[in-house]
Scaffold this active site. Sequence first.
Site, mmCIF file in Angstrom:
data_model
loop_
_atom_site.group_PDB
_atom_site.id
_atom_site.type_symbol
_atom_site.label_atom_id
_atom_site.label_comp_id
_atom_site.label_asym_id
_atom_site.label_seq_id
_atom_site.Cartn_x
_atom_site.Cartn_y
_atom_site.Cartn_z
ATOM 1 N N ASN A 14 0.842 -1.216 0.000
ATOM 2 C CA ASN A 14 0.000 0.000 0.000
ATOM 3 C C ASN A 14 0.866 1.251 0.000
ATOM 4 O O ASN A 14 0.574 2.209 -0.713
ATOM 5 C CB ASN A 14 -0.918 0.015 1.232
ATOM 6 C CG ASN A 14 -2.132 -0.862 1.036
ATOM 7 O OD1 ASN A 14 -3.049 -0.513 0.305
ATOM 8 N ND2 ASN A 14 -2.118 -2.020 1.682
ATOM 9 N N LEU A 84 1.543 -1.935 12.900
ATOM 10 C CA LEU A 84 0.988 -2.895 13.858
ATOM 11 C C LEU A 84 1.113 -2.515 15.330
ATOM 12 O O LEU A 84 0.555 -3.194 16.180
ATOM 13 C CB LEU A 84 1.622 -4.281 13.627
ATOM 14 C CG LEU A 84 1.265 -4.894 12.263
ATOM 15 C CD1 LEU A 84 1.932 -6.245 12.100
ATOM 16 C CD2 LEU A 84 -0.242 -5.020 12.079
ATOM 17 N N HIS A 103 -8.121 -0.442 7.157
ATOM 18 C CA HIS A 103 -8.392 -1.721 7.817
ATOM 19 C C HIS A 103 -8.927 -2.696 6.771
ATOM 20 O O HIS A 103 -9.812 -2.339 5.997
ATOM 21 C CB HIS A 103 -9.419 -1.522 8.942
ATOM 22 C CG HIS A 103 -9.600 -2.758 9.766
ATOM 23 N ND1 HIS A 103 -8.695 -3.133 10.740
ATOM 24 C CD2 HIS A 103 -10.541 -3.734 9.726
ATOM 25 C CE1 HIS A 103 -9.091 -4.282 11.271
ATOM 26 N NE2 HIS A 103 -10.200 -4.666 10.680
HETATM 27 C C1 GRF Z 1 -3.171 -4.231 4.549
HETATM 28 O O1 GRF Z 1 -4.043 -5.268 4.270
HETATM 29 C C2 GRF Z 1 -3.784 -3.242 5.495
HETATM 30 O O2 GRF Z 1 -5.171 -3.153 5.388
HETATM 31 C C3 GRF Z 1 -3.444 -3.832 6.812
HETATM 32 O O3 GRF Z 1 -2.150 -4.310 6.661
HETATM 33 C C4 GRF Z 1 -1.953 -4.714 5.318
HETATM 34 C C5 GRF Z 1 -0.683 -4.100 4.839
HETATM 35 O O4 GRF Z 1 -0.290 -4.590 3.605
HETATM 36 N N1 GRF Z 1 -3.716 -2.936 7.873
HETATM 37 P P1 GRF Z 1 0.962 -3.984 2.864
HETATM 38 O O5 GRF Z 1 2.132 -4.014 3.832
HETATM 39 O O6 GRF Z 1 0.625 -2.574 2.454
HETATM 40 O O7 GRF Z 1 1.200 -4.861 1.691
#
Ligand code: GRF
Length: 187
Positions: A14, A84, A103
Amino acid sequence: MKNLAILASGSGSNSEKIMEYFQHSKKAQIALVASNKADAFVLERARKFKVPSFTFTRKELDAGLLLQKLQEEKIDWVILAGFLLKIPEDLIRAFPDRMVNIHPALLPKYGGKGMYGSLVHKAVKSSGDTETGITIHMVNEQYDEGKIIFQAAATVTESDTPETIAEKVHALEHRYFAEVIDSLILE
Ligand code: GRF
């Protein structure tokens, strides 16, 4: 020009989409990627986009080091993209309505303590729900309970597994997160 900081603990797919989206923006730039994991792949992705990064321990986070860094870098918005650790309250209070989280489910379902990553998708699978999705929301002291800004849904079929559910959710995240952030930022 607004300065955005991304907080992430993991792979950062992301974060990458967000860095890509804003790299030619005249409205906002990703000024910092911050992580509590010194070996998180998101740091690699930040390097690729020449975005400065910052790592810290849980202890340092609680001692206010990240808040200090965000203030030094004149950060206007904080984006949580797979971060996290629990955010200290003084950090949340320093960015009122300026801290956004994504989320991987349709809140208020599958939110709260212990509901993160694959645990969310496993819970969706075992519930038999026929849809899941993403929620982009403001962060307040109640973590997954801040004002909902945007949701998008995906269908869950019987043949889906937690892994295929995760793929569908990631596709929605990648499609919408950066645009929604953009729409929130006032020039
Ligand atoms: C995503 O699914 C987000 O919704 C969650 O953690 C994941 C992160 O994925 N909170 P990435 O590290 O961006 O691939």
